[in-house]
Enzyme design. Sequence first.
Site, PDB file in Angstrom:
ATOM      1  N   GLU A   1      17.906 -27.467  -6.601  1.00 35.66           N
ATOM      2  CA  GLU A   1      18.279 -28.341  -7.712  1.00 35.66           C
ATOM      3  C   GLU A   1      17.253 -29.463  -7.858  1.00 35.66           C
ATOM      4  O   GLU A   1      16.991 -30.187  -6.897  1.00 35.66           O
ATOM      5  CB  GLU A   1      19.672 -28.914  -7.450  1.00 35.66           C
TER       6      GLU A   1
ATOM      7  N   ARG B   1      30.411 -20.787 -12.762  1.00 31.02           N
ATOM      8  CA  ARG B   1      29.820 -20.642 -11.414  1.00 31.02           C
ATOM      9  C   ARG B   1      28.545 -19.806 -11.503  1.00 31.02           C
ATOM     10  O   ARG B   1      28.576 -18.591 -11.666  1.00 31.02           O
ATOM     11  CB  ARG B   1      30.825 -19.972 -10.463  1.00 31.02           C
TER      12      ARG B   1
ATOM     13  N   ASP C   1      23.444 -27.591   2.845  1.00 34.28           N
ATOM     14  CA  ASP C   1      23.768 -28.487   1.728  1.00 34.28           C
ATOM     15  C   ASP C   1      23.016 -29.794   1.982  1.00 34.28           C
ATOM     16  O   ASP C   1      23.463 -30.635   2.767  1.00 34.28           O
ATOM     17  CB  ASP C   1      25.290 -28.707   1.676  1.00 34.28           C
TER      18      ASP C   1
ATOM     19  N   HIS D   1      21.175 -27.935 -11.686  1.00 30.91           N
ATOM     20  CA  HIS D   1      21.774 -27.337 -10.480  1.00 30.91           C
ATOM     21  C   HIS D   1      21.621 -25.808 -10.536  1.00 30.91           C
ATOM     22  O   HIS D   1      22.584 -25.063 -10.666  1.00 30.91           O
ATOM     23  CB  HIS D   1      23.249 -27.742 -10.507  1.00 30.91           C
TER      24      HIS D   1
ATOM     25  N   ARG E   1      28.401 -31.016 -17.661  1.00 29.86           N
ATOM     26  CA  ARG E   1      28.395 -29.556 -17.496  1.00 29.86           C
ATOM     27  C   ARG E   1      29.600 -28.878 -18.142  1.00 29.86           C
ATOM     28  O   ARG E   1      29.604 -27.657 -18.275  1.00 29.86           O
ATOM     29  CB  ARG E   1      28.267 -29.168 -16.021  1.00 29.86           C
TER      30      ARG E   1
END
Length: 301
Positions: free
Chosen positions: A273, A74, A214, A170, A100
């Site tokens: 991102e 994170r 978002d 990201h 990832r």
Amino acid sequence: MNNITNLNNPFGIGKQLVFATTPSGQTVITINNQQASATIALQGAHLMSWQPVDAEAVIWLSADAKLAPGKSIRGGMPICWPWFGAHATEPAFPAHGFARTADWDVIASASLPGGTTEIIFELALANNALTQWPNPTSVRYRITVGKTLSMELITHNTGPTAITISEALHTYFTVSDVRKISIDGLDGCHYLDKVDEMKERQQSGAVTFAGEVDRIYIDSEDDCIIHDPALSRQIRISKTGSRSTVVWNPWIEKSIQMGDMGEVGYLNMVCIESANAADNSITIPAGGEHRLTVNYSVERA
Ligand code: BG6
């Protein structure tokens, strides 16, 4: 010879680039040169920190970030590939693809003449990745650490038919207080609002934050600038081969649900991102390649 020796022998560069193992058995690369320092987890080729010598840390990493096999870290800079967000047809496949959390190999490193340090990774497409992505593909990722941090994600279609990918770097940026920053570079762009059923809206002026954000900004290729007056700095994000920009802050309720954002961590981060997502997904013909390049630099405000 253990794995670390196998990595340090060909790819370590004195004290400038060193591979080490964490207590949990993960491999971490530390880079230190005259311009900047950085750390990168080998799993996911996941950059976790970058700090130019004359500036404060630029990349946010959660106080509760876990560095463990198969877990996404994170914070830092997860690589979303070969799909961004949920998989189009397979809900059981991992969000943001498997790159990832996958193993990456180091294939080259160099101390460059201008004083920067470069490392190149290759995605090891194996086992469950191949069941989720049965397309012959070679993926390379180059990180260059200096006063500017540069990344290049190269997808080469080595198969006989076209492939379509979506992707993103990201990146979580450290900010003084997300309620007091603004983002320039998206004025007039259309975006899909993930917090309102993907409704399409248009940005007017700078992006500011007073709740969950978002958004996938479509056809947004200009530089983005994070203005952070309390830190007296601007972070400039410039890119090529990226037609979308995702802006994300989970705000408080989602942070609590996520469980690894740290206490009030959301206040000190914003994700900008550099992506190719939704209508900007990329089709790569047989034998062709796509390059996503991104540069970050810090400017004094
Ligand atoms: C962003 C998405 O890119 O990533 C958000 O737009 C998502 O919807 C966020 O919540 C974090 O995703 P994850 O899988 O790392 O929790």
